[in-house]
Scaffold this motif. Structure first.
Motif, PDB file in Angstrom:
ATOM      1  N   TYR A  69       0.725  -1.224  -0.103  1.00 26.08           N
ATOM      2  CA  TYR A  69       0.015   0.247   0.018  1.00 26.08           C
ATOM      3  C   TYR A  69       0.896   1.268   0.063  1.00 26.08           C
ATOM      4  O   TYR A  69       1.949   1.147   0.341  1.00 26.08           O
ATOM      5  CB  TYR A  69      -1.006   0.079   1.275  1.00 26.08           C
ATOM      6  N   GLN A 112      -6.968   0.739   3.166  1.00 26.37           N
ATOM      7  CA  GLN A 112      -6.425   0.377   4.393  1.00 26.37           C
ATOM      8  C   GLN A 112      -6.395   1.396   5.578  1.00 26.37           C
ATOM      9  O   GLN A 112      -5.790   2.497   5.145  1.00 26.37           O
ATOM     10  CB  GLN A 112      -4.890  -0.293   4.216  1.00 26.37           C
ATOM     11  N   GLU A 130      -4.093   4.417   3.444  1.00 28.02           N
ATOM     12  CA  GLU A 130      -3.104   3.859   2.375  1.00 28.02           C
ATOM     13  C   GLU A 130      -4.299   3.233   1.424  1.00 28.02           C
ATOM     14  O   GLU A 130      -5.462   2.717   1.933  1.00 28.02           O
ATOM     15  CB  GLU A 130      -2.154   2.938   3.040  1.00 28.02           C
ATOM     16  N   ALA A 131      -3.726   2.752   0.208  1.00 28.40           N
ATOM     17  CA  ALA A 131      -4.535   2.137  -0.618  1.00 28.40           C
ATOM     18  C   ALA A 131      -3.592   1.720  -1.699  1.00 28.40           C
ATOM     19  O   ALA A 131      -2.590   1.881  -2.021  1.00 28.40           O
ATOM     20  CB  ALA A 131      -5.360   3.285  -1.249  1.00 28.40           C
ATOM     21  N   ARG A 132      -4.420   0.600  -2.475  1.00 30.73           N
ATOM     22  CA  ARG A 132      -3.866   0.021  -3.681  1.00 30.73           C
ATOM     23  C   ARG A 132      -5.177  -0.419  -4.516  1.00 30.73           C
ATOM     24  O   ARG A 132      -6.138  -0.304  -4.262  1.00 30.73           O
ATOM     25  CB  ARG A 132      -2.957  -1.124  -3.568  1.00 30.73           C
TER      26      ARG A 132
END
Length: 745
Positions: A69, A112, A130-132
């Motif tokens: 992330y 996240q 956070e991210a993906r």
């Protein structure tokens, strides 16, 4: 010369334009920008520009599902710095929505941290989250580097961004969309992806498939929050045919048995886009205001899953009646609108039906397949050209080495000696010494053979449209396999069903039955007071207003209001404002326009029939039961065209119709000459050269015609032979003593 005249030396770039023209031109440019660049999704990939830019920026940061992330602030920074020069909060809000599993049926961002919840709480700041990308987003972005879509310069011209994504899945319907532009809006609910795949496969085989057949596959919306869809099939078909409509979506509940014969209701799924905390507040308000007499308490026992507990006042209450009452008064049931207003080809806004939306996606995938195949074909041909050069090099290796060692410019010498192309010569010169093994030649021949076969297959594919559609069908089948109905993500969450039919009598227990007197003023202010009061003149009204209707009723009764627009409205007596004040305008209860007035207001009984007529002399008989309206917008009964308006709505008690015009001419004719209808313009009751209809009523001929004069006294006339005639005649001047206002009351 006047000081207001423009100077003579005005530059050519400056032109005089009238202010209205300049304003309309600039506002139109702003409207088009809002429609195409902000609010409406593209029919091909189902994304708005900000969503597309977020996904592309995350891809450029290599935030694929297999990677770690990254801070959302990093993503937002790239988006606003390279592609979307707007506020960072708007970009982050779009990113958060793409990550919310209660907002997106197939989330495109894997978040996240705190990304908000169904209670309506906001996400944490972007520096904390956070991210993906998700697997679904990967499918949308697949083959982006294979020249499958057009790229355009970003806002400052220093970079490029995709105009549309390849869209390996029908995201527009799968995830839905909503937005408000200038003068138009869109609202698309999410749908089940495996069902969409089935519809796409059917449409590939049958391009002219009807909406009814497609609805057999796409049964209706599939909301991420689950629940029940209780919209009738006919309404769903009509909505998908026109691209406009709505769907009834209600909560899922179950009866939970408790000791000693008691029970409680547990709500496990709520309608889409309903905030749970606000829903609980509304139910609590109903209990506090005693508007939910069957409900004792509400508790929120939710953890990760939703669990709302409703406690009945008595174990003898019917659970279905209790829930139906809450469905009517709270957001446990909502109507989600359908407005398939999208950008066709990314350019023009258009309201599409279900087949057009699916076909737009298939056409896009067909174009993606063609472009991807041509791109791959060009790469293969380039590689085959290089491989041919390598094979020539292996056959003449010693001579090539000698040329390279001795010649200052070996490239043109090699091209001339071995008939090489510029690409082949450059590839040979760039070849590493370690590649000069004997085994490499066999590997090159194997690669050459495989690529030649693939080239032939691609050429065949590009020459045969049927093969291309067959390939697209294969891609759709693979998509269905990846997100099939047996997978956690592909399984339908919203159940299709029918709402239980519960009689109105069952709901009477929800309202405490007590006598009331309904008072409505001439200007439309309505209220209810307790008991059956006598009109003794003690009621007060606003300055310049006076009493008009005084109706004895009960809280369980309904009122019917007939307006000058020809619409009938239903008002529940228990919903009327109570007290000795002035009440409130009836227009707050029903959608009666400010330019419309009340023709009559009466208590609904159900079995009567009414004569309705308009000022142009047309009318018919309408059953009272057909005048009952289900919504505050009312029900159109008498169709009127300006300047005419509805002016009569009287109950039928007799055998003869009496109509009097503004010209003071009276006409009597048998009631059986007037047809019974539920809606329409009606037939001509009386003809006029000037003016129109003033009043009409039905009476018993043997008893004579009666009316109420200005003093409130009832008068009658029995000698009426000269006024008898046929419907649609002009009549004769009314007898002496009749009201000067040409009305019967």
């Amino acid at each position: 010369m006047s000081k207001h005249l423009p100077p003579k030396d005005v530059p050519e770039s400056i032109r005089n334009v009238p202010l209205p023209d300049a304003l309309s031109e600039r506002y139109l440019a702003y409207a088009l920008s809002t429609i195409t660049s902000r609010s409406l999704p593209d029919a091909r990939d189902g994304l708005k520009p900000v969503q597309r830019r977020v996904l592309y920026a995350m891809r450029m940061l290599k935030l694929d599902p297999a990677s770690g992330y990254k801070k959302c602030a990093r993503v937002v920074g790239d988006v606003i710095g390279k592609y979307h020069p707007h506020g960072d909060q708007s970009v982050y809000d779009a990113m958060v929505r793409l990550a919310q599993d209660f907002a997106q049926r197939y989330p495109l961002v894997d978040g996240q941290g705190n990304f908000g919840n169904i209670d309506g709480d906001n996400a944490a700041a972007m520096r904390y989250t956070e991210a993906r990308l998700t697997e679904v987003a990967n499918v949308l972005l697949a083959n982006l580097d294979d020249d499958t879509v057009d790229f355009r310069p970003n806002y400052d011209g220093e970079d490029e961004e995709p105009a549309v994504l390849p869209a390996g899945l029908p995201n527009l319907l799968a995830n839905g969309a909503s937005g408000i532009a200038v003068g138009m809006a869109t609202s698309i609910p999410p749908h089940n992806l495996p069902e969409l795949c089935d519809a796409l496969l059917h449409l590939i085989k049958h391009p002219n498939a009807g909406i009814e057949k497609l609805v057999e596959y796409v049964q209706g919306p599939d909301f991420p929050t689950g629940g029940l869809l209780v919209e009738p099939l006919e309404s769903r078909i009509e909505a998908y045919k026109t691209g406009r409509g709505s769907f009834r979506h209600r909560a899922r509940w179950q009866k939970e048995e408790l000791p000693r014969g008691t029970w409680q209701i547990v709500v496990t799924e709520i309608p889409y886009q309903v905030q749970k905390s606000r829903l609980i507040e509304k139910i609590a308000e109903l209990i506090t205001d005693r508007k939910a007499p069957l409900l004792d308490d509400v508790r929120d026992e939710s953890a990760e899953d939703i669990r709302l507990v409703l406690i009945p006042k008595s174990k003898n209450v019917d659970p279905a009646v209790l829930m139906e009452s809450l469905f009517r008064t709270t957001d446990l049931e909502t109507r989600f609108p359908l407005n398939l207003n999208v950008l066709d080809g990314g350019r023009l806004p258009k309201v599409m039906n279900l087949r057009e939306v699916l076909q737009a996606y298939l056409d896009h995938r067909h174009e993606v397949l063609e472009r991807r195949s041509k791109y791959r074909l060009s790469k293969i041909e380039h590689r085959l050209e290089v491989l041919d050069g390598y094979l020539i090099a292996y056959l003449n290796l010693d001579e090539l080495i000698e040329i390279i060692r001795r010649e200052d410019e070996p490239k043109p010498v090699m091209m001339k000696r071995f008939n090489l192309t510029d690409v082949q010569a450059e590839a040979i010169l760039n070849m590493r010494l370690r590649s000069l093994r004997r085994l490499e030649e066999m590997e090159l021949k194997t690669e050459h053979k495989a690529l030649s076969k693939e080239r032939d297959e691609l050429k065949t594919l590009l020459d045969d449209e049927a093969l291309r559609w067959q390939a697209i069908a294969g891609e759709v089948q693979e998509l269905k396999k990846q997100f099939g109905p047996k997978t956690a993500l592909g399984k339908r969450r919203t159940t299709i069903g029918d709402a239980p039919v519960i009689s109105d009598e069952a709901f009477e227990v929800l309202v405490e039955r007590e006598p009331i007197t309904v008072i409505c003023s001439a200007k439309g202010w309505i209220r209810a007071i307790k008991g059956h009061a006598v009109d003794d003149g003690s009621a007060t009204f606003k300055e310049g207003d006076k009493g008009r209707y005084w109706i004895h009723a009960e809280t369980t009764d309904k009122l019917l209001l007939f307006g000058t627009n020809g619409r009938a409205y239903t008002i529940a007596c228990d919903k009327l404002p109570r007290g000795r004040g002035h009440g409130e305008p009836v227009r707050l209860t029903v959608d009666l326009g400010n330019d419309q007035d009340i023709v009559t207001l009466f208590k609904y009984q159900g079995a009567r029939k009414f004569l309705v007529a308009s000022s142009d002399g047309r009318g018919f008989i309408c059953p009272e039961a057909e005048m009952l309206a289900a919504t505050r917008s009312g029900k159109q009964i008498l169709n009127v065209a300006a300047p005419a308006e509805a002016c009569v709505c009287r109950s039928i008690e007799g055998d003869t119709v009496a109509v009097v015009g503004e010209n003071r001419k009276l006409l009597l004719f048998p009631l059986d000459q007037v047809p019974e209808m539920t809606k329409g313009r009606g037939i001509t009751l009386q003809k006029y050269k000037d003016g129109g209809l003033s009043d009409a009523r039905v009476f018993t001929l043997k008893q004579g015609l009666s009316w109420v004069d200005s003093s409130g006294r009832t008068k009658s006339e029995s000698d009426l032979k000269e006024y008898h005639g046929e419907r649609a005649q002009a009549g004769r001047v009314v007898f002496r003593g009749f009201n000067k206002n040409n009305r019967f009351d």
